[in-house]
Enzyme design. Structure first.
Site, PDB file in Angstrom:
ATOM      1  N   HIS A 528      52.884  44.339   2.168  1.00  0.00           N
ATOM      2  CA  HIS A 528      51.686  43.988   2.933  1.00  0.00           C
ATOM      3  C   HIS A 528      50.976  45.238   3.463  1.00  0.00           C
ATOM      4  O   HIS A 528      49.885  45.568   3.015  1.00  0.00           O
ATOM      5  CB  HIS A 528      52.070  43.046   4.085  1.00  0.00           C
ATOM      6  CG  HIS A 528      50.895  42.566   4.879  1.00  0.00           C
ATOM      7  ND1 HIS A 528      51.004  42.084   6.158  1.00  0.00           N
ATOM      8  CD2 HIS A 528      49.582  42.505   4.580  1.00  0.00           C
ATOM      9  CE1 HIS A 528      49.816  41.738   6.605  1.00  0.00           C
ATOM     10  NE2 HIS A 528      48.927  41.990   5.669  1.00  0.00           N
ATOM     11  N   HIS A 533      46.814  47.205   2.806  1.00  0.00           N
ATOM     12  CA  HIS A 533      46.027  47.827   3.874  1.00  0.00           C
ATOM     13  C   HIS A 533      45.883  49.337   3.699  1.00  0.00           C
ATOM     14  O   HIS A 533      44.769  49.869   3.677  1.00  0.00           O
ATOM     15  CB  HIS A 533      46.689  47.538   5.230  1.00  0.00           C
ATOM     16  CG  HIS A 533      46.484  46.152   5.725  1.00  0.00           C
ATOM     17  ND1 HIS A 533      45.530  45.818   6.663  1.00  0.00           N
ATOM     18  CD2 HIS A 533      47.128  44.990   5.420  1.00  0.00           C
ATOM     19  CE1 HIS A 533      45.575  44.523   6.916  1.00  0.00           C
ATOM     20  NE2 HIS A 533      46.543  43.996   6.170  1.00  0.00           N
ATOM     21  N   HIS A 719      46.415  40.763  -1.479  1.00  0.00           N
ATOM     22  CA  HIS A 719      46.530  40.638  -0.025  1.00  0.00           C
ATOM     23  C   HIS A 719      46.638  39.177   0.395  1.00  0.00           C
ATOM     24  O   HIS A 719      47.434  38.840   1.285  1.00  0.00           O
ATOM     25  CB  HIS A 719      45.345  41.294   0.677  1.00  0.00           C
ATOM     26  CG  HIS A 719      45.419  41.178   2.173  1.00  0.00           C
ATOM     27  ND1 HIS A 719      44.700  40.246   2.874  1.00  0.00           N
ATOM     28  CD2 HIS A 719      46.168  41.856   3.085  1.00  0.00           C
ATOM     29  CE1 HIS A 719      44.993  40.356   4.166  1.00  0.00           C
ATOM     30  NE2 HIS A 719      45.872  41.321   4.319  1.00  0.00           N
ATOM     31  N   ASN A 723      49.735  37.720   2.595  1.00  0.00           N
ATOM     32  CA  ASN A 723      49.347  37.604   4.005  1.00  0.00           C
ATOM     33  C   ASN A 723      49.295  36.171   4.514  1.00  0.00           C
ATOM     34  O   ASN A 723      49.891  35.849   5.534  1.00  0.00           O
ATOM     35  CB  ASN A 723      47.992  38.268   4.248  1.00  0.00           C
ATOM     36  CG  ASN A 723      47.611  38.239   5.719  1.00  0.00           C
ATOM     37  OD1 ASN A 723      48.167  38.982   6.537  1.00  0.00           O
ATOM     38  ND2 ASN A 723      46.683  37.364   6.082  1.00  0.00           N
ATOM     39  N   ILE A 868      42.055  40.886   7.885  1.00  0.00           N
ATOM     40  CA  ILE A 868      42.928  40.490   8.983  1.00  0.00           C
ATOM     41  C   ILE A 868      44.345  40.904   8.641  1.00  0.00           C
ATOM     42  O   ILE A 868      44.661  41.081   7.458  1.00  0.00           O
ATOM     43  CB  ILE A 868      42.884  38.969   9.266  1.00  0.00           C
ATOM     44  CG1 ILE A 868      43.640  38.615  10.536  1.00  0.00           C
ATOM     45  CG2 ILE A 868      43.413  38.201   8.071  1.00  0.00           C
ATOM     46  CD1 ILE A 868      43.101  39.191  11.803  1.00  0.00           C
TER      47      ILE A 868
END
Length: 868
Positions: A528, A533, A719, A723, A868
């Site tokens: 993750h 990110h 993602h 997520n 997010i």
């Protein structure tokens, strides 16, 4: 002073335009969650007429006079220096209220430009803000431009008082040009804007600036506060390589001149930050509020007031979703006003915080304990891309044997074959029926450090067998610890086998828990955080530094960057920082990000593309006869089968787009902006891996298509897959614990006797404790949500105005239509009960790669970006 008013009556043949903007939202989330900005929360650009609700301006006179001025720039007529001619300064006029396409809280104003025929066709404009506060400029539309028609300028940018800027703020029409095709009068402006965005690499950045630059991860710790808060700098070394983050220029710490001081607010290029009407602002606001207010309050309630720091039964855990946690009035008054947390309070009058029931237990409370579900989540859970085909037996290690001894697995054929239905290990390997979830090598070098704290852990290997019905069956789990005499002696390992009765069944359940704890940590820190990110941020920086907003690849990638730098900055402040949420509640503790840096050594951009990832892990082989070009060896592999549909759609869209603008491979090599972007991305943004041979050379259209597809895949579908299932799967801490606190009990020990007597209590004393569970649930419940204004794959915030070229727009519409068709196809798959891995014993269909979603906690939907 009244030149704007004069324009209302003396327009003649002036060029008519409409400017759309938004006042600074009085509920600015960045201001609410940090120190107040100089303009204050309520002040803002339109504080003189704004109110808490952010209502539209109620009088046209608010903008009459010298407040906001624009100057058009010609794309076809140049001055003596070869630059596009600049028109006269023109001010906004009256408020327009009858435009049906305006978004929420957007306001439209008319403007009339003096524009002689010898000025040609406008291609850009300057804007000056003479007010004290900032506003958000959405767009400018020019109507009935002679010999052209309408021209649309997509802006979506914050405009501060002009004195804040060293260079004039400029915006370009929604035309798309390769650098070599830029109209000559606009070349200077295109180049100067990129220089502005690059900055000079010095000084501390200010709120209103738009400068993109790089830095290492040197702001995670606070060594000036206390030595225990010092953290390893990530990036810039071969031992701890890392992708670069955005540079802020904050001063260095006194204790460590290489580390940067921390502050409540973190500089972001202004247009990368939240802070207008987006409801995603609220998710971030809640996330920060949860970490700084709610979680400390809950911890206080559990430890001091309830005096009950442990769950004693599985029902105690389920009570979080059924009865909730009763809260004292003083705590309730501090938490309940926070948006979203209002939803978590019971409606029957009880002062209790009640979490929504995670999907994994909505149908069956105990199905998570089954071996089938344990294995299914490796291919249809929240971390579905780690499992690999076992191609050699016994499994070997890549760790340095001189330093760590022989880490070859101790699992034997005799451990496995009794549960393989008469198939031998050799036959199973030959027939592609043995798989492994291997969490040994990344963890083993850190075990001695981790086990010196209150947490206790093992390096783990799990071997699985592909059964005739398409499901995976766990055959053995190996738990390894460092040798008491030193690392060079190799690990001390024990092998555990499936059992369904007696204390052996409880031992097996614990063995699975140790595996899942490792998987949870690897998921959060690597799958993750690192692999979505962190690795995307250098692409955002390099794009803005070297690809003009009118460059086709900038327009292609822009939707997939939305809000990523902001959420990453927030993560560095409250999630992955020293003693932040991750360090506090996950097994890896103080070494969390440091361990992800060690894993990053083996990161390979090309292998992040789904087909290459599946082939590398041995779970797929190339098959030209297949529509996807691959044949899955685990046919019913929900993440892979659904992902390949999404991947193919992305690549088809990107291929059409790239080939429209680049008519030859030579055009790729000759694109100065593209080459500068890629060179800096490789050599600086991911500079610690710049010598890797796998980087694309970026000399062909095929390379550009593949690279763009991989990047879009990472930012959107990958993602989404790792997520938005966090709470649906991990919200039930028994299913995905994040910590282990005790070693496996040995026969004859009190812990073994406790396990035999009360396996639930023993299990709960081993995994994540209550305080950390409440923290985990609070955070991942927010992280797993979609905002009401989420931008999903196949959609763009600019609507149909993102480019003026019709063919790319038509291709994009086909992309959106294809995604809708894929969603129908995936729904049909989930209705096929022969595909047991798609819903499993928990009766939870695999929906994480459905492209669309509603707002909230849906366990589906692919946003364009990591927002997010």
């Amino acid at each position: 002073m009244f030149s704007g008013v004069t324009g209302l009556f003396d327009r003649g043949q002036k060029l008519k335009g409409t400017v759309v903007l938004m006042q600074k939202n009085t509920l600015d989330i960045n201001a609410l969650t940090a120190a107040k900005s100089p303009t204050g929360i309520i002040g803002g650009a339109f504080g003189i007429v704004g109110d808490v609700a952010g209502n539209i301006l109620d009088t046209a006179t608010s903008f009459l006079g010298r407040s906001i001025a624009l100057r058009l720039i010609s794309a076809t007529s140049a001055d003596a220096a070869g630059k596009g001619k600049v028109g006269k300064e023109t001010f906004l006029e009256g408020l327009l209220t009858s435009i049906p396409t305006l978004g929420d809280k957007q306001n439209a104003f008319s403007i009339h430009f003096e524009w002689d025929s010898n000025m040609g066709i406008p291609g850009a404009f300057y804007i000056d803000n003479f007010m004290q506060g900032e506003f958000f400029l959405v767009s400018l539309t020019l109507e009935d431009v002679p010999n052209h028609g309408s021209i649309h300028f997509v802006c979506n940018s914050w405009i501060y008082n002009s004195k804040k800027y060293k260079t004039d703020r400029i915006f370009f029409a929604n035309k798309t040009y390769l650098p070599s095709e830029t109209p000559a009068p606009l070349v200077y402006y295109r180049q100067e804007e990129l220089k502005t965005l690059r900055g000079d690499g010095t000084g501390e950045r200010k709120e209103w600036e738009r400068i993109y630059d790089y830095d290492v991860y040197n702001d995670l710790g606070e060594p000036d506060s206390k030595p225990q808060l010092a953290r390893q700098i990530l990036g810039g070394s071969s031992d701890f390589p890392y992708p670069r983050r955005g540079r802020t220029g904050r001063r260095k710490t006194k204790t460590d001149p290489k580390s940067e001081t921390r502050s409540p607010t973190v500089y972001l290029p202004r247009d990368e930050s939240f802070g207008h009407t987006k409801s995603s602002d609220f998710l971030v606001y809640i996330l920060k509020s949860a970490s700084q207010n709610v979680i400390p309050q809950l911890r206080s309630v559990v430890t001091l007031q309830l005096n009950n720091p442990e769950f004693n039964t599985f029902q105690d855990v389920r009570s979080l979703y059924e009865g909730g946690i009763k809260l004292p009035t003083d705590v309730l008054s501090q938490i309940s006003p926070i948006p979203l947390f209002k939803e978590l309070f019971r409606s029957d009058g009880e002062q209790a915080l009640k979490f929504p029931p995670p999907k994994v237990i909505q149908v069956d409370h105990s199905a998570w304990q089954t071996d089938e579900e344990f294995a299914r989540e490796m291919i249809a859970g929240v971390n579905p891309h780690i499992i690999k085909k076992l191609s050699e037996f016994p499994p070997k290690s890549k760790l340095d044997s001189q330093k760590f001894g022989d880490n070859t697995s101790t699992i034997t054929k005799e451990n496995l074959e009794p549960n393989m239905g008469g198939v031998t290990v050799e036959q199973a390997i030959q027939d592609n029926r043995l798989y492994i979830l291997d969490h040994h090598d990344p963890l083993f070098p850190y075990l001695r450090k981790i086990n010196a704290t209150e947490t206790k852990a093992y390096a783990t290997r799990t071997i699985l067998f592909l059964q005739d019905d398409g499901t995976l069956k766990p055959l053995a789990i190996e738990l390894s610890r460092p040798h008491p005499q030193g690392d060079s002696f190799g690990p001390v390992s024990n092998v555990y086998l499936p059992a369904s009765e007696g204390v052996e069944a409880s031992i097996w359940l614990l063995a699975k828990a140790f595996v899942v704890v490792n998987d949870s940590c690897y998921h959060q820190l690597v799958s993750h955080w690192l692999n979505t990110h962190a690795v995307v941020e250098p692409f955002i920086i390099a794009t803005n530094r070297h690809l003009s907003v009118v460059h086709p690849i900038h327009k292609l990638l822009l939707p997939h960057y939305r809000d990523t730098m902001n959420i990453n900055a927030l993560a560095r402040n409250v999630l992955v920082n020293a003693e932040g949420i991750i360090e506090s509640t996950f097994l890896w503790g103080n070494y969390a990000l440091e361990m992800s840096a060690v894993v990053y050594k083996d990161w390979n951009f090309i292998e992040q593309g789904l087909p290459n990832d599946l082939i590398k892990r041995g779970v797929a082989v190339e098959d030209p006869a297949s529509p996807t070009g691959l044949r899955l060896l685990i046919e019913d592999y929900p993440y892979a089968s659904d992902g390949l549909e999404i991947w193919a759609a992305i690549k088809s869209w990107v291929g059409e787009y790239v080939n429209f603008y680049y008519k030859s491979d030579a055009a790729i090599a000759q694109d100065a902006e593209l080459q500068a972007f890629w060179k800096e991305l490789v050599e600086v943004g991911h500079g610690d891996l710049k010598n890797a041979t796998w980087w694309f050379k970026m000399q062909t259209r095929e390379e550009l298509i593949e690279a763009s597809t991989i990047l879009i895949w990472i930012a959107s579908a990958l993602h989404a897959a790792v997520n938005f299932g966090q709470y649906p799967y991990g919200g039930y801490i028994l299913n995905r614990p994040t910590k282990s606190r005790r070693f496996m009990p040995e026969k004859g020990s009190p812990e073994y006797d406790e396990l035999a007597k009360d396996y639930q209590k023993s299990y709960l004393r081993t995994i994540t404790p209550k305080n950390d569970t409440l923290t985990d649930l609070t955070i991942i419940e927010v992280l797993s949500r979609h905002a009401s204004d989420e931008q999903y794959l196949g959609d763009r915030i600019e609507g149909d105005n993102w480019t003026s070229d019709s063919q790319p727009k038509e291709a994009f519409k086909r992309f959106g239509k294809k995604l809708a068709e894929i969603e129908q196809k995936l729904t049909q798959r989930n209705n096929d009960e022969t595909l047991r891995n798609r819903y499993g014993p928990v009766k939870m269909p695999y929906t994480l790669l459905y492209p669309s979603s509603e707002e909230g906690l849906t366990c589906r939907g692919i946003p364009n970006s990591i927002s997010i």
